[in-house]
Design an enzyme around this catalytic site. Sequence first.
Site, PDB file in Angstrom:
ATOM      1  N   GLN B 131      -9.264   4.397   3.308  1.00  0.00           N
ATOM      2  CA  GLN B 131      -7.875   3.948   3.251  1.00  0.00           C
ATOM      3  C   GLN B 131      -7.660   3.314   1.966  1.00  0.00           C
ATOM      4  OE1 GLN B 131      -7.537   0.945   6.541  1.00  0.00           O
ATOM      5  NE2 GLN B 131      -5.618   0.977   6.389  1.00  0.00           N
ATOM      6  N   GLY B 132      -6.781   3.824   1.140  1.00  0.00           N
ATOM      7  CA  GLY B 132      -6.350   3.176  -0.133  1.00  0.00           C
ATOM      8  C   GLY B 132      -4.988   2.262   0.101  1.00  0.00           C
ATOM      9  N   TYR B 133      -5.241   1.029   0.482  1.00  0.00           N
ATOM     10  CA  TYR B 133      -3.950   0.434   0.830  1.00  0.00           C
ATOM     11  C   TYR B 133      -4.029  -0.922  -0.314  1.00  0.00           C
ATOM     12  CZ  TYR B 133      -1.992   1.877   5.045  1.00  0.00           C
ATOM     13  OH  TYR B 133      -1.392   2.788   6.009  1.00  0.00           O
ATOM     14  N   SER B 134      -5.122  -1.679   0.044  1.00  0.00           N
ATOM     15  CA  SER B 134      -5.095  -3.082  -0.806  1.00  0.00           C
ATOM     16  C   SER B 134      -5.224  -2.747  -2.382  1.00  0.00           C
ATOM     17  CB  SER B 134      -6.650  -3.795  -0.417  1.00  0.00           C
ATOM     18  OG  SER B 134      -6.235  -4.274   0.919  1.00  0.00           O
ATOM     19  N   SER B 166     -13.391   0.461   2.100  1.00  0.00           N
ATOM     20  CA  SER B 166     -14.564   0.827   2.919  1.00  0.00           C
ATOM     21  C   SER B 166     -15.062   2.320   2.938  1.00  0.00           C
ATOM     22  CB  SER B 166     -14.408   0.568   4.232  1.00  0.00           C
ATOM     23  OG  SER B 166     -14.349  -0.746   4.702  1.00  0.00           O
ATOM     24  N   GLU B 247      -4.351   1.293  14.636  1.00  0.00           N
ATOM     25  CA  GLU B 247      -5.497   0.235  14.347  1.00  0.00           C
ATOM     26  C   GLU B 247      -5.732  -0.532  15.498  1.00  0.00           C
ATOM     27  OE1 GLU B 247      -7.145  -1.047  10.261  1.00  0.00           O
ATOM     28  OE2 GLU B 247      -5.329  -1.992  10.729  1.00  0.00           O
ATOM     29  N   ASN B 371      -6.263 -14.233   9.025  1.00  0.00           N
ATOM     30  CA  ASN B 371      -5.670 -15.018  10.396  1.00  0.00           C
ATOM     31  C   ASN B 371      -4.364 -15.507   9.990  1.00  0.00           C
ATOM     32  OD1 ASN B 371      -8.077 -14.380  11.880  1.00  0.00           O
ATOM     33  ND2 ASN B 371      -8.512 -16.436  12.368  1.00  0.00           N
TER      34      ASN B 371
END
Lengths: 350, 392
Positions: B131-134, B166, B247, B371
């Site tokens: 997953q290439g998000y951040s 990840s 998710e 959070n």
Amino acid sequence: MDFTFNEDQLAFREAISRFLAAELPPEVLRKNWETEDGCSRELHRKMVEQGLTGLSVPEAQGGLEMDDTAWVLLTPLLGYYAIADSVVDTAYTATGLLSALPEGDHRREELLTGIAGGDVGVAVAHQVNPLVVDMDLADVVLVEFEGEIHALNQEAVSYECNTSIDSSRRLGRISVQPAPESRLLENGRDIWAETLNRGAVGVAGQALGLAQRMLDMSVEYASQRQQFGKPVGSFQAVKHHLADVAEKIEFAKPVLYRAAHALANNERGSDLYSSHAKLACCEAAWLAARHGIQVYGAMGYTWEADLQIFMKRAWALDSYWGDRAFHKSRVAEAVLADDALIGPQHTFEE
Amino acid sequence: MKLTFSPEDEAFRNQIAGWLRNNLVGEFAELKFRGGPGDEHMFPEERKRWEQKLAEGGWTCVGWPEAYGGRGLSIEQQVIFFEEYARAGAPGRMGHIGEGLAGPTIIAFGSEAQKEKYLPGIVAGTELWCQGYSEPNAGSDLANVQTRASLEDGKWRIHGQKVWTSLAHESDWCFVIARTEPGSKAHKGLGFFLVSMHQPGVTVRPIEQLTGTSEFNEVFFDGAVAEDIVGAPGEGWAVAMGLLGFERGVSTLGQQMQFQNELDEIIRLARANGAARNPGIRQRIAEAHTGLRLMRYNAMRMLSSSQDGQADSSALVYKLHWASWHRNLGALAMDVLGPEAELIDDAPYELSRLQSLFLFTRSDTIYGGTNQIQRNIIAERGLGMPKEPKGR
């Protein structure tokens, strides 16, 4: 009623603080933490030169003969710089025990002189610690055997050395055979009990310093790191985390000082006060670690961020010299005892 | 409301339990209870083969429609599948990002050609996704992505850096959000791209975690070609957010079963070493139990009641609850271990399962929305409260 420290104590803290800041910039601290020994021999030699190892050794044996109240100004500094356990274990906890032995004993004086001069490392194998810390660095280990206190040379102890999650600690499972010639004291139960309290207060001070270090680092990080076009520390959800840590630290300080005063004056409530100090300081360190990582975000979860060094040390110290369950039950026992001194007039009763 | 399983469902339970019993053997026996949180880096090759073994039995993508190669299981049977999978100690799934995120997104937003091209590899367990998000400056502020996608000779090329990716080092594909409109801001002007990891212009660099292991990575794209874009250029944010909805879907059930295994191990340990006699520990174990139960009930309610207006708000609170619960579980594990918790048996820095769990759970309240971000979402989206002032 006076929670202040005298000028000698404050001056000594100031000198050690300057010394450690100069000797241990973050990159050196990390290098020491990751070395095979978990500490630097050279740094140890310099700490000896600063008089740290002789702080509470009697003057007759070449020390400064300061008491527990001087130590509670120093142990937080040692925690702040993640100094390995052998320093506090030897110079504070073991020295406290040895100083309390009857004067004139040949081995007592030899060991104390050696500690002040930095030539002797002493580990304390107390039953509350199933593993002896830095056994490999100790020349002598103190043990209790059927009420007697014995000092055994390292060669006389068989031990296996394990590593800790905190890379600066080496943990040994030991087995010893006390002999008549290793005996230091025949009736040592009281001194041995006092040693537990001193060990706990030594760890409490270091935990407080670790908490302060993690708080300082987190404040700095949160002030620099930007998201949503602002430093993340400007968001209440983030800054309140660190405010909560500051509250814990400030409220732990007088508890630590109170415990040191009790130890220095042989007060009967020392068990209660030292357990309270251990709990309050370790709680501050724990919260500082937890909130520090949270505030650092994903960076806090990396090996690269120095925060992990202090976090792991706080974790290890949390159960050293008695875990939370042990100290909480001691507080409960003291408060619920039939002869407990309760009532407003007993806050500072000895 | 019906809280029991039908005879057909129980027959299905026997079927999956039997399959796992017969197949989690031989070369796969060593994978039992491995590859979970904090252990994802272990046995990658063996676990890849396990993915294919699962696929042979038809046990990947069990909730997908049959038309796309799935098993089309009802919610009840998916619940049973995850229960039995965890009970057997079957290993952490290497294919979960493809199965749980990439696949459902392609099914929901992709073209027919894209479905034909990408879904079979996910179902077969032969193509793994990341997953290439951040990005370094797009963490909590995810919409601040700076990675660019530009059309060069009719191909989308990706330039930029992703981080905390990840299993990128084990993956064949990456879905990437990147800016298709130069100078656009925030959630406008983004695209959702499918990028092969096996090409020049993709560099994966592992990040060492405080566990001493590396499960996630930095990924650098230097003109790497994106084979496809899902949705139109400029609409990537909608696709990316749709994906985050998945998710919170059925895959959370598998996670909860994993949690149950961890809690059970902690309870066994506490009984064995006497920690269970400590009143403080007893209370925390009871709290852990009730916390996990309510997580499970809530997940079932969420999954079974899409017509229920409450389901949306229960989905919003889910991440905050499980992350905090799991973090507390990690701390509980260490307190149950007592003074020996810090001991490392195998140098250099080989951690036990519970030590890894403790350290790993430090990240639970951070990744996938901290959070603090979760609370903002609950307050702003769930409760309709005014938005926090931002700097831009």
